[in-house]
Scaffold this motif. Structure first.
Motif, PDB file in Angstrom:
ATOM      1  N   LYS A  32       6.550   5.219  -5.271  1.00 11.90           N
ATOM      2  CA  LYS A  32       6.493   6.387  -6.170  1.00 11.90           C
ATOM      3  C   LYS A  32       5.095   6.976  -6.218  1.00 11.90           C
ATOM      4  O   LYS A  32       4.919   8.195  -6.268  1.00 11.90           O
ATOM      5  N   ALA A  33       4.102   6.091  -6.218  1.00 13.88           N
ATOM      6  CA  ALA A  33       2.719   6.567  -6.271  1.00 13.88           C
ATOM      7  C   ALA A  33       2.365   7.358  -5.013  1.00 13.88           C
ATOM      8  O   ALA A  33       1.600   8.318  -5.079  1.00 13.88           O
TER       9      ALA A  33
ATOM     10  N   HIS B  90      -1.595  -2.301 -18.150  1.00  7.86           N
ATOM     11  CA  HIS B  90      -0.520  -2.319 -19.151  1.00  7.86           C
ATOM     12  C   HIS B  90      -1.027  -2.522 -20.576  1.00  7.86           C
ATOM     13  O   HIS B  90      -0.273  -2.329 -21.530  1.00  7.86           O
TER      14      HIS B  90
ATOM     15  N   GLY C 246       5.734  -4.534  -7.487  1.00 10.37           N
ATOM     16  CA  GLY C 246       5.226  -3.161  -7.470  1.00 10.37           C
ATOM     17  C   GLY C 246       5.589  -2.344  -6.245  1.00 10.37           C
ATOM     18  O   GLY C 246       4.947  -1.323  -5.975  1.00 10.37           O
TER      19      GLY C 246
ATOM     20  N   ALA D 276       5.849  -7.054 -12.824  1.00 10.92           N
ATOM     21  CA  ALA D 276       6.949  -6.708 -13.725  1.00 10.92           C
ATOM     22  C   ALA D 276       6.940  -7.615 -14.955  1.00 10.92           C
ATOM     23  O   ALA D 276       7.179  -7.159 -16.080  1.00 10.92           O
TER      24      ALA D 276
ATOM     25  N   ASP E 274      -1.967   3.919 -11.432  1.00 12.57           N
ATOM     26  CA  ASP E 274      -0.960   3.135 -12.149  1.00 12.57           C
ATOM     27  C   ASP E 274      -0.625   1.834 -11.424  1.00 12.57           C
ATOM     28  O   ASP E 274       0.044   0.966 -11.972  1.00 12.57           O
ATOM     29  N   VAL E 275      -1.056   1.742 -10.182  1.00 14.54           N
ATOM     30  CA  VAL E 275      -0.768   0.561  -9.370  1.00 14.54           C
ATOM     31  C   VAL E 275      -2.018  -0.313  -9.345  1.00 14.54           C
ATOM     32  O   VAL E 275      -3.023   0.056  -8.756  1.00 14.54           O
TER      33      VAL E 275
ATOM     34  N   THR F 281       8.407  -0.563  -5.630  1.00 16.63           N
ATOM     35  CA  THR F 281       8.925   0.739  -6.060  1.00 16.63           C
ATOM     36  C   THR F 281       7.801   1.597  -6.633  1.00 16.63           C
ATOM     37  O   THR F 281       7.690   2.791  -6.340  1.00 16.63           O
ATOM     38  N   LEU F 282       6.965   0.943  -7.441  1.00 18.67           N
ATOM     39  CA  LEU F 282       5.835   1.634  -8.063  1.00 18.67           C
ATOM     40  C   LEU F 282       4.915   2.242  -7.006  1.00 18.67           C
ATOM     41  O   LEU F 282       4.500   3.402  -7.108  1.00 18.67           O
TER      42      LEU F 282
ATOM     43  N   ILE G 243       3.494   9.341 -11.306  1.00 23.74           N
ATOM     44  CA  ILE G 243       2.798   8.078 -11.013  1.00 23.74           C
ATOM     45  C   ILE G 243       1.805   8.261  -9.866  1.00 23.74           C
ATOM     46  O   ILE G 243       2.103   8.919  -8.868  1.00 23.74           O
TER      47      ILE G 243
END
Ligand code: ATP
Length: 273
Positions: free
Chosen positions: A68-69, A200, A62, A225, A18-19, A64-65, A14
């Motif tokens: 991760k990014a 998405h 977002g 989400a 993606d964010v 967590t996203l 990621i």
């Protein structure tokens, strides 16, 4: 069992692309990415890299996203655990788990440790705690504080925490050298929802009349989400009808379904409404 002490991902795919939206938050964590790519460049001059960054915002926005990014952009391993896993734990297990996590992370540094729902561990005393669970939660919190204090800032481990309840956090967690940076992640406005839809919608075969602007207008109050959920549901609904592409009415049905799900969830959370 000791099988699932925490999650570790060595190669995170990621990235910031993606964010969607969250431009300010991305700018703030960009600094962390720079540190992780080359820790010694910063510490050689005597500067202190931040240890802890707290992401604050409602569920599904977002956090967590984004964490991760940061790992994906920096090319470093991502260790994660969730505070809610600690709630019903046997005495001593939570603290041991935190110690194990930090031990492994230090071996893999530079890296990121992500603690989701950190409020479940880091609630200050007497604020809506579960009776009986308190001693163990306090043990876990103490071991987290000890671990955070115990490693040098140049070790290259950055801890990112996420919470939607910053108000209940023990102030000990927010002291300098711990989670001393806070980044707020808000629910997206209409423009933000449009950008999230664009991300998405990428993998979905769309009919010509579907556009992200319209979808954003139909989804006030949705977090990322829920938007991800709508896109997936719409594709499944269209597939069930043997369509060649996903149409606007499939999105409408998906939106209705997600709103229905949210209403049910809210009823369970607040039964007196
Ligand atoms: P929670 O507090 O419930 O853990 P969170 O803020 O950590 O929520 P995520 O788990 O990061 O939220 O988001 C869940 C999913 O929603 C993501 O995996 C992604 O598919 C989608 N999503 C959320 N926000 C965004 C965003 N800004 N851009 C793109 N996708 C998003």
């Amino acid at each position: 069992s000791r099988a699932a002490l925490f999650d570790a991902e060595n190669k995170v795919k990621i990235t910031f692309s993606d964010v969607a939206g969250l431009d300010e938050a991305k700018e703030e964590v960009e600094e962390v990415v720079q540190f992780l790519r080359n820790p010694s460049k910063y510490t050689n001059l005597g500067g202190k890299i931040p240890k802890g960054v707290l992401l604050v915002g409602p569920p599904g926005t977002g956090k967590t996203l984004l964490a991760k990014a940061v790992a994906g952009e920096s090319g470093v391993p991502f260790f994660s655990l969730s505070g809610s896993d600690f709630v019903e734990m046997f005495v001593g297990v939570g603290a041991a788990r935190v110690r194990d996590l930090f031990k492994q992370a230090k071996e893999k540094a530079p890296c990121i440790i992500f603690i989701d729902e950190i409020d479940a561990i880091g609630r200050s005393r007497g604020k809506g705690q579960m009776p009986g669970a308190n001693d163990e939660r306090e043990n876990t919190l103490n071991s987290l504080l000890v671990e955070m204090d115990g490693f040098a800032t140049d070790s290259g481990v950055i801890i990112m925490g996420a919470t939607n309840r910053p108000d209940v956090l023990d102030s000990a967690l927010l002291r300098p050298g711990r989670f001393d940076r806070q980044i707020s992640i808000d629910k997206p406005d209409i423009k933000g929802r449009e950008t999230i839809f664009k991300v998405h919608l990428r993998p979905i075969k769309l009919d010509n009349d579907v556009n992200p602007k319209k979808l954003a207008a139909l989804t006030p109050g949705f977090a990322g989400a829920e938007i991800a959920n709508v896109c997936n549901e719409a594709a499944l609904i269209a597939a069930r009808k043997d369509k060649k592409a996903v149409e606007m009415d499939d999105f409408q049905s998906a939106i209705d379904r997600v709103i229905g799900g949210l209403e049910k969830k809210n009823k369970i959370i607040s039964p007196d409404e």
